[in-house]
Enzyme design. Structure first.
Site, mmCIF file in Angstrom:
data_model
loop_
_atom_site.group_PDB
_atom_site.id
_atom_site.type_symbol
_atom_site.label_atom_id
_atom_site.label_comp_id
_atom_site.label_asym_id
_atom_site.label_seq_id
_atom_site.Cartn_x
_atom_site.Cartn_y
_atom_site.Cartn_z
ATOM 1 N N ASP A 189 0.801 -1.220 0.000
ATOM 2 C CA ASP A 189 0.000 0.000 0.000
ATOM 3 C C ASP A 189 0.837 1.274 0.000
ATOM 4 O O ASP A 189 0.589 2.198 -0.774
ATOM 5 C CB ASP A 189 -0.930 0.001 1.216
ATOM 6 C CG ASP A 189 -1.795 1.246 1.299
ATOM 7 O OD1 ASP A 189 -2.536 1.515 0.340
ATOM 8 O OD2 ASP A 189 -1.714 1.958 2.317
ATOM 9 N N ASP A 192 4.491 0.818 4.132
ATOM 10 C CA ASP A 192 4.303 -0.400 4.920
ATOM 11 C C ASP A 192 4.171 -1.591 3.979
ATOM 12 O O ASP A 192 4.490 -1.497 2.799
ATOM 13 C CB ASP A 192 3.077 -0.253 5.822
ATOM 14 C CG ASP A 192 1.829 0.160 5.025
ATOM 15 O OD1 ASP A 192 1.854 0.045 3.784
ATOM 16 O OD2 ASP A 192 0.846 0.602 5.645
ATOM 17 N N TYR A 339 -8.647 2.642 6.448
ATOM 18 C CA TYR A 339 -9.408 3.164 5.313
ATOM 19 C C TYR A 339 -10.887 2.890 5.574
ATOM 20 O O TYR A 339 -11.368 1.794 5.317
ATOM 21 C CB TYR A 339 -8.972 2.500 4.009
ATOM 22 C CG TYR A 339 -7.555 2.838 3.575
ATOM 23 C CD1 TYR A 339 -7.279 4.028 2.904
ATOM 24 C CD2 TYR A 339 -6.498 1.971 3.844
ATOM 25 C CE1 TYR A 339 -5.987 4.343 2.501
ATOM 26 C CE2 TYR A 339 -5.200 2.275 3.447
ATOM 27 C CZ TYR A 339 -4.953 3.469 2.778
ATOM 28 O OH TYR A 339 -3.673 3.776 2.386
ATOM 29 N N GLU A 550 5.126 10.604 3.668
ATOM 30 C CA GLU A 550 4.606 9.286 3.318
ATOM 31 C C GLU A 550 4.543 9.168 1.798
ATOM 32 O O GLU A 550 4.433 10.159 1.069
ATOM 33 C CB GLU A 550 3.201 9.110 3.911
ATOM 34 C CG GLU A 550 2.534 7.781 3.610
ATOM 35 C CD GLU A 550 3.173 6.606 4.324
ATOM 36 O OE1 GLU A 550 4.216 6.135 3.827
ATOM 37 O OE2 GLU A 550 2.630 6.157 5.341
#
Length: 587
Positions: A189, A192, A339, A550
């Site tokens: 994703d 991670d 999510y 990120e």
């Protein structure tokens, strides 16, 4: 390409024909044909003769029969066959083609002696209506190497691969990983190693949509083969994760908390990786419908590529998975800690639209219309796809009414300067602190897609390019010319929040100490788009900052498809003038 123009239509003098043309685009066109009626009829047949091969046409006012790739006969329904002298018979024609072509068309009512099967009666002549030039937004000068940025973005997705890596793997510091997953493959994703179904589907869909719209952009960048290779990795995983016999869909692999407590390489994972499925008793309408959209879109693209066997496999899976989504529309809740979905309606709309495009079965278009909503979306994001549904429904069913275009224009009214979305001093449309670049990139791609339908073409194109230009260096971060895409230009992030990139080469150890280590990551995560600045254009390249630094597969999706759209504009001489607030000036 979707541009406003007039089709060159041959007009028959004995039955003068008036044409109101809407548009043409890569893969089709739309035109209104109004034919004067010269006799009373209780049923009619119209012959449409084209000067180029047409794959298929749609006309809701009659039944269509293809006589050849260039001739179609349209017959009235039972309820609309009665027409009278002095009136006009109007047909709205949607054509489907290979490539972006502008065909000429001859139209006759065969029953009134105005020709039969396209043959004119003695003495009749044909006069072409002058062709107008396509609407252009050209005249601008590009300041960025969009092809380089596009190629690097593809490499980011290659770095996110899970499973047994192929022999042509271009990321030398990545190896095989997660070979014992219940479904091997797919993309991790973000920084991670979880495989979440919803953002995975959302990213894949936006990438496929961009490839479908702007294939010439990939060709211009010499990245088309690489893109097909990259996107097939995602589609292969979807095919393996759906079992049409047991009606089970693998929606997530890996447990969020356990995964986030591990800082190391994907190749070194030892924690349990549970397999989360949706079945007959559990809804996953959002993931299932989004994946169905991906597989239907993929079937179109791989059929065009010539891989008909793979295309058929994708389409079969798409139809069965879409049926599952409709039967179990409740959103998947298993990933809610990371999510949390809101509804499945927009995903079902996307699945329906792409299945309609792949099959031309009217039931799918009806489903999409049913899920269409006039409300404005927050963004084009992993959860909110209302703007995608609105653009594609408008593209497929445009009637000229404001009902379909108003929500699209309202969405962009909120995003463009003066709307509800905040702007940084250097001009980034700053929707949210979490992945500001992600949201702006998605909106930029949506703007380019909307422009292809003929909506506010010059404005949307210029704005979209300016957003991408900001990300590629038109800002004042680190003195200016700072690219938020890793590896593009001379200044870019070197310490993204990404586990595998932060680890040295095997067999050297990697642990949480590498998260906190100073200095650049040992491996360059080429092509990754980091989250982005705060609302004041402030950004620090800090690996520990998972807000600004990120990276994620959905971050790059809209950005990459927007890059393809910009290259499409360059390929078609439609690159508009732009004006960024903080243009990069290399020292």
């Amino acid at each position: 390409m979707f541009v406003l123009l007039s089709l060159s239509l041959l007009v028959v003098d004995v039955a003068s024909v008036t044409i109101t043309v809407q548009n043409h685009w890569a893969g089709g066109f739309q035109v209104e044909v109004a034919i004067p009626v010269t006799c009373d009829l209780q049923g009619w047949t119209v012959s449409l003769d084209f000067d180029q091969d047409i794959k298929s046409i749609e006309i809701w006012a009659g039944d269509v029969r293809q006589e050849s790739p260039r001739r179609y006969l349209v017959s009235s329904h039972d309820y609309n066959g009665e027409v009278h002298t002095g009136t006009s018979l109007t047909l709205s024609v949607i054509g489907h083609t290979v490539g972006d072509i502008s065909p000429s068309l001859t139209a006759f009512i065969t029953d009134c002696g105005d020709g039969h099967g396209g043959t004119l009666p003695p003495g009749a002549t044909r006069t072409p209506i002058p062709r107008t030039s396509p609407a252009s937004t050209g005249g601008g000068t590009p300041t960025k190497d969009y092809a380089d940025a596009l190629g690097k973005s593809i490499l980011f997705y290659d770095a996110q691969r899970s499973g047994k890596l192929p022999a042509n793997n271009p990321i030398t510091w990545r190896g095989d990983s997660a070979l014992n997953d219940c479904v091997v493959g797919g993309w991790y994703d973000a920084g991670d190693h979880i495989k979440f179904g919803l953002p995975f589907g959302a990213a894949t869909h936006v990438l496929l949509w961009g490839l479908h719209l702007f294939k010439d952009g990939y060709e211009r960048a010499h990245q088309l083969d690489m893109m097909y290779d990259m996107i097939k990795w995602a589609l292969d995983y979807m095919l393996k994760a759906w079992n049409p016999v047991t009606k089970e869909l693998v929606c997530q692999i890996g447990e969020g908390l356990a995964d986030h407590h591990f800082w190391g390489r994907a190749e070194d994972m030892t924690m349990d990786r549970p397999c989360y499925k949706a079945g007959a008793g559990q809804g996953a309408g959002d993931i299932a419908a989004e994946w169905a959209a991906c597989m239907a879109a993929g079937s179109i693209l791989f059929k065009e590529k010539g891989d008909t066997s793979y295309a058929a496999q994708l389409l079969t899976a798409a139809e069965s998975l879409y049926a599952f989504a409709k039967a179990h529309p409740t959103p998947w809740s298993g990933s809610s800690a990371f999510y949390a979905p809101s509804t499945s309606d927009d995903e079902i709309c996307e699945g329906a639209i792409w299945l309609y495009r792949a099959t031309r079965n009217q039931k799918y278009l009806n489903d999409a219309r049913e899920k269409w909503t006039p409300s404005y979306g927050f963004a084009l994001s992993w959860d909110d796809k209302k703007i995608a549904c609105q653009i594609m429904v408008y593209n497929e069913t445009y009637s000229g009414s404001s009902q379909l275009k108003d929500p699209i224009e309202g969405f962009f009214k909120g995003w463009l300067p003066g709307g509800t979305v905040k702007y940084t001093p250097c001009g980034l449309a700053w929707r949210d602190m979490w992945g500001a670049n992600r949201y702006a990139g998605g909106a930029a791609f949506a703007a380019l897609a909307a422009a292809e339908t003929g909506l506010n073409t010059a404005t949307y194109r210029a704005w979209a390019i300016e957003q991408i230009n900001y990300m590629l260096g038109d800002n004042k971060v680190d003195g200016g010319c700072f690219s938020f895409e890793i590896g593009y230009g001379s200044k870019y992030p070197k310490s993204p929040h990404h586990r595998s990139a932060s680890c040295p080469d095997i067999p050297q150890p990697c642990s949480e100490a590498n998260l906190h280590a100073s200095g650049p990551s040992p491996h360059l995560l080429l092509g990754a788009l980091v989250g982005g600045p705060d609302v004041n254009d402030s950004y620090v390249d800090n690996r520990e900052d998972y807000v600004k630094n990120e990276v994620a597969i959905d971050y790059n999706a809209g950005f990459q498809s927007a890059l393809a759209g910009i290259l499409h504009l360059l390929a078609t001489n439609n690159f508009p003038p732009t004006k960024n607030a903080c243009p990069c000036v290399e020292s």
